[in-house]
Design a protein around this motif. Structure first.
Motif, PDB file in Angstrom:
ATOM      1  N   VAL A 218       2.036 -15.091   7.250  1.00 59.23           N
ATOM      2  CA  VAL A 218       1.315 -14.337   6.216  1.00 59.23           C
ATOM      3  C   VAL A 218       1.351 -12.849   6.528  1.00 59.23           C
ATOM      4  CG1 VAL A 218      -0.843 -14.090   4.951  1.00 59.23           C
ATOM      5  CG2 VAL A 218      -0.180 -16.325   5.816  1.00 59.23           C
ATOM      6  N   TRP A 219       1.210 -12.497   7.797  1.00 54.56           N
ATOM      7  CA  TRP A 219       1.292 -11.081   8.167  1.00 54.56           C
ATOM      8  C   TRP A 219       2.674 -10.513   7.884  1.00 54.56           C
ATOM      9  CZ3 TRP A 219      -2.743  -8.422   8.073  1.00 54.56           C
ATOM     10  CH2 TRP A 219      -3.959  -8.832   8.633  1.00 54.56           C
ATOM     11  N   GLU A 220       3.702 -11.343   7.996  1.00 51.17           N
ATOM     12  CA  GLU A 220       5.051 -10.874   7.656  1.00 51.17           C
ATOM     13  C   GLU A 220       5.158 -10.556   6.169  1.00 51.17           C
ATOM     14  OE1 GLU A 220       7.629 -13.902   9.133  1.00 51.17           O
ATOM     15  OE2 GLU A 220       7.369 -13.322  11.235  1.00 51.17           O
ATOM     16  N   GLN A 221       4.481 -11.331   5.322  1.00 49.52           N
ATOM     17  CA  GLN A 221       4.448 -11.011   3.897  1.00 49.52           C
ATOM     18  C   GLN A 221       3.704  -9.700   3.662  1.00 49.52           C
ATOM     19  OE1 GLN A 221       3.738 -14.387   1.089  1.00 49.52           O
ATOM     20  NE2 GLN A 221       3.450 -15.580   2.956  1.00 49.52           N
ATOM     21  N   PHE A 222       2.634  -9.509   4.400  1.00 47.66           N
ATOM     22  CA  PHE A 222       1.883  -8.255   4.312  1.00 47.66           C
ATOM     23  C   PHE A 222       2.782  -7.069   4.663  1.00 47.66           C
ATOM     24  CE2 PHE A 222      -0.544  -5.040   6.675  1.00 47.66           C
ATOM     25  CZ  PHE A 222      -1.477  -4.657   5.721  1.00 47.66           C
ATOM     26  N   ALA A 223       3.514  -7.181   5.767  1.00 44.40           N
ATOM     27  CA  ALA A 223       4.401  -6.093   6.193  1.00 44.40           C
ATOM     28  C   ALA A 223       5.483  -5.829   5.156  1.00 44.40           C
ATOM     29  CB  ALA A 223       5.025  -6.428   7.542  1.00 44.40           C
ATOM     30  N   ALA A 224       5.968  -6.883   4.513  1.00 42.35           N
ATOM     31  CA  ALA A 224       6.992  -6.711   3.475  1.00 42.35           C
ATOM     32  C   ALA A 224       6.443  -5.894   2.312  1.00 42.35           C
ATOM     33  CB  ALA A 224       7.481  -8.071   2.998  1.00 42.35           C
ATOM     34  N   MET A 225       5.176  -6.136   1.933  1.00 44.01           N
ATOM     35  CA  MET A 225       4.563  -5.362   0.850  1.00 44.01           C
ATOM     36  C   MET A 225       4.413  -3.902   1.266  1.00 44.01           C
ATOM     37  SD  MET A 225       3.190  -5.594  -2.283  1.00 44.01           S
ATOM     38  CE  MET A 225       3.963  -4.013  -2.644  1.00 44.01           C
ATOM     39  N   VAL A 226       4.011  -3.667   2.497  1.00 42.18           N
ATOM     40  CA  VAL A 226       3.880  -2.294   2.995  1.00 42.18           C
ATOM     41  C   VAL A 226       5.219  -1.572   2.926  1.00 42.18           C
ATOM     42  CG1 VAL A 226       3.432  -0.905   5.059  1.00 42.18           C
ATOM     43  CG2 VAL A 226       1.889  -2.780   4.461  1.00 42.18           C
ATOM     44  N   LYS A 227       6.267  -2.240   3.343  1.00 41.28           N
ATOM     45  CA  LYS A 227       7.596  -1.612   3.351  1.00 41.28           C
ATOM     46  C   LYS A 227       8.077  -1.283   1.937  1.00 41.28           C
ATOM     47  CE  LYS A 227       8.919  -3.756   7.729  1.00 41.28           C
ATOM     48  NZ  LYS A 227       9.744  -4.790   8.396  1.00 41.28           N
ATOM     49  N   VAL A 228       7.735  -2.125   0.965  1.00 40.24           N
ATOM     50  CA  VAL A 228       8.101  -1.826  -0.422  1.00 40.24           C
ATOM     51  C   VAL A 228       7.384  -0.570  -0.894  1.00 40.24           C
ATOM     52  CG1 VAL A 228       7.961  -2.636  -2.808  1.00 40.24           C
ATOM     53  CG2 VAL A 228       8.668  -4.208  -1.009  1.00 40.24           C
ATOM     54  N   LEU A 229       6.090  -0.454  -0.604  1.00 40.51           N
ATOM     55  CA  LEU A 229       5.347   0.738  -1.013  1.00 40.51           C
ATOM     56  C   LEU A 229       5.906   1.993  -0.345  1.00 40.51           C
ATOM     57  CD1 LEU A 229       1.684  -0.649  -0.891  1.00 40.51           C
ATOM     58  CD2 LEU A 229       3.058  -0.193  -2.924  1.00 40.51           C
ATOM     59  N   LYS A 230       6.335   1.867   0.901  1.00 44.33           N
ATOM     60  CA  LYS A 230       6.920   3.016   1.597  1.00 44.33           C
ATOM     61  C   LYS A 230       8.276   3.406   1.026  1.00 44.33           C
ATOM     62  CE  LYS A 230       4.653   2.653   6.102  1.00 44.33           C
ATOM     63  NZ  LYS A 230       4.843   2.584   7.569  1.00 44.33           N
ATOM     64  N   ALA A 231       8.954   2.454   0.394  1.00 43.04           N
ATOM     65  CA  ALA A 231      10.306   2.719  -0.117  1.00 43.04           C
ATOM     66  C   ALA A 231      10.306   3.443  -1.450  1.00 43.04           C
ATOM     67  CB  ALA A 231      11.072   1.395  -0.251  1.00 43.04           C
ATOM     68  N   VAL A 232       9.160   3.526  -2.124  1.00 40.19           N
ATOM     69  CA  VAL A 232       9.105   4.139  -3.456  1.00 40.19           C
ATOM     70  C   VAL A 232       8.517   5.540  -3.348  1.00 40.19           C
ATOM     71  CG1 VAL A 232       8.279   3.927  -5.822  1.00 40.19           C
ATOM     72  CG2 VAL A 232       8.834   1.874  -4.504  1.00 40.19           C
ATOM     73  N   PRO A 233       9.341   6.587  -3.489  1.00 39.39           N
ATOM     74  CA  PRO A 233       8.853   7.955  -3.371  1.00 39.39           C
ATOM     75  C   PRO A 233       8.146   8.417  -4.633  1.00 39.39           C
ATOM     76  CG  PRO A 233      11.191   7.968  -3.814  1.00 39.39           C
ATOM     77  CD  PRO A 233      10.802   6.523  -3.678  1.00 39.39           C
ATOM     78  N   THR A 234       7.297   9.419  -4.467  1.00 45.25           N
ATOM     79  CA  THR A 234       6.630  10.050  -5.608  1.00 45.25           C
ATOM     80  C   THR A 234       7.118  11.489  -5.724  1.00 45.25           C
ATOM     81  OG1 THR A 234       4.764  10.609  -4.181  1.00 45.25           O
ATOM     82  CG2 THR A 234       4.598   8.583  -5.461  1.00 45.25           C
TER      83      THR A 234
END
Length: 407
Positions: free
Chosen positions: A261-277
């Motif tokens: 489950v923590w690996e899924q959490f980390a995957a979500m974090v990495k997606v948010l980091k990949a999208v610049p503003t």
């Protein structure tokens, strides 16, 4: 929510924030809103000793008091904070987070729904809404359609629409809304507005698909990032499928499940980091994240080699613009069976000084601090976001926040 229901509501609820075009490769550089919220629920009751509050002393307790299946070399050290072995595969994202330990829910086990309600709303009285709902309600905007979530959330009287993340993840676009003839009148005017908005829906779908292609992210996680980036929503709640309720055969099984489950959490974090503003930051930099389970688990194994529900202590992982990084505050203690009045060992939160973070390590120090409750956690999240405490519905105005973890 089916496609027709989504499009029916989207006419008055969608207004994408300045997405003029989809730029190639990883260059989205979108003009984002200022704040986002993501709650992440580890369902079933995560053993904090394996994750957010591990046993760190070299001298191990008796297995009959506190069953520990790892040694000090298995601990995960991230700057100033030590995590348990369930976090070993996500250590590369933990430097951006802090942890609140020793969150006391209640003296007795009232089951999963009651504990989950306390952790999500700050109070078990059914008078507070879910944090994700309250965050969306306080912004009260027409430029998004409320909260996207994995499961229905406690709403009370908040005028916030909830939509399934799975529907957003599978949406294919606006389709052939522009076909047909116009006869005039209110219905056609509404239809024309819907057609105008439909292009914005298509841009959300296009961006979601691009995130999937470029990051290989699961569609649900890509939908969260795309919804944030295009102004569709600023509040999301994820609850991955998990089976952490290990009343039997706890050793190794719970560790493996919690790590997944923590690996899924980390995957979500990495997606948010990949999208610049547009300002050179990322969605992650603008998102407050609160990760929790409904309670922890009892310290010793039962007759079925399992661990049962433990509302006496819990832990919460947090990150966001208003939180310090690499900070741990709060704690707990083990009361062994020899001194326990019931003859059963228990793992319980201890008082803490909310400003300095000093934890009471002896009974004669208990008066120097206060117990952390879910309501204190909610008050702390509100203050980290700069929300009006007079209007915030997940904590009473006089509830203290944990100042030691705030910037």
């Amino acid at each position: 929510m089916n496609r027709r229901h989504f499009l029916k509501n989207s006419a008055s609820l969608f207004a994408l924030s300045g997405l003029s075009q989809l730029m190639p490769a990883m260059s989205w550089a979108l003009q984002s809103q200022d704040q986002y919220l993501l709650t992440f629920h580890l369902s079933g009751g995560a053993d904090v000793s394996l994750g957010l509050e591990p046993w760190t002393a070299e001298q191990r307790p008796l297995d009959t008091d506190y069953y520990i299946e790892y040694g000090v070399n298995d601990l995960v050290r991230v700057n100033n904070v030590i995590y348990g072995p369930a976090m070993s595969s996500i250590s590369n994202v933990l430097s951006d987070f802090s942890v609140i330990r020793g969150v006391f829910l209640s003296e007795s086990d009232n089951g999963h729904p009651a504990a989950e309600a306390m952790m999500r709303t700050g109070n078990g009285s059914a008078k507070f809404p879910d944090l994700a709902i309250e965050f969306a309600a306080m912004h009260d905007e027409d430029d998004n359609f409320g909260v996207i979530s994995s499961n229905p959330l406690v709403q009370l009287d908040r005028n916030v629409i909830q939509y399934s993340i799975y529907d957003l993840a599978s949406m294919t676009g606006s389709g052939n809304l522009s076909s047909g003839s116009s006869r005039g009148g209110a219905l056609d005017r509404a239809r024309e507005e819907l057609i105008r908005k439909s292009g914005q829906i298509d841009k959300f779908v296009e961006l979601r698909n691009k995130i999937i292609a470029d990051t290989k992210a699961p569609s649900e996680m890509a939908a969260v990032a795309a919804a944030f980036a295009t102004g569709v929503s600023r509040s999301a709640s994820l609850r991955p499928n998990s089976d952490l309720d290990t009343h039997s055969e706890h050793p190794r099984n719970h560790l493996t499940k919690q790590a997944a489950v923590w690996e899924q959490f980390a995957a979500m974090v990495k997606v948010l980091k990949a999208v610049p503003t547009a300002d050179g930051q990322s969605l992650f930099d603008k998102t407050t994240i609160v990760a929790f389970s409904e309670f922890s688990r009892t310290p010793a194994l039962n007759e079925a080699k399992g661990k049962d529900h433990n509302p006496l202590t819990n832990s919460v992982l947090v990150s966001g613009p208003g939180f310090k990084k690499n900070t741990a505050i709060g704690g707990s203690r083990i009361v062994n069976r020899r001194v326990s009045a019931s003859g059963t060992p228990y793992h319980v939160a201890v008082p803490v000084d909310f400003t300095t973070g000093r934890v009471a390590t002896r009974r004669d120090e208990f008066s120097m601090g206060e117990m952390i409750t879910p309501e204190n956690v909610m008050a702390t999240v509100a203050d980290s976001l700069g929300l009006s405490r007079a209007m915030f519905g997940c904590a009473r105005q006089n509830t203290k926040s944990i100042r030691g973890i705030l910037k």
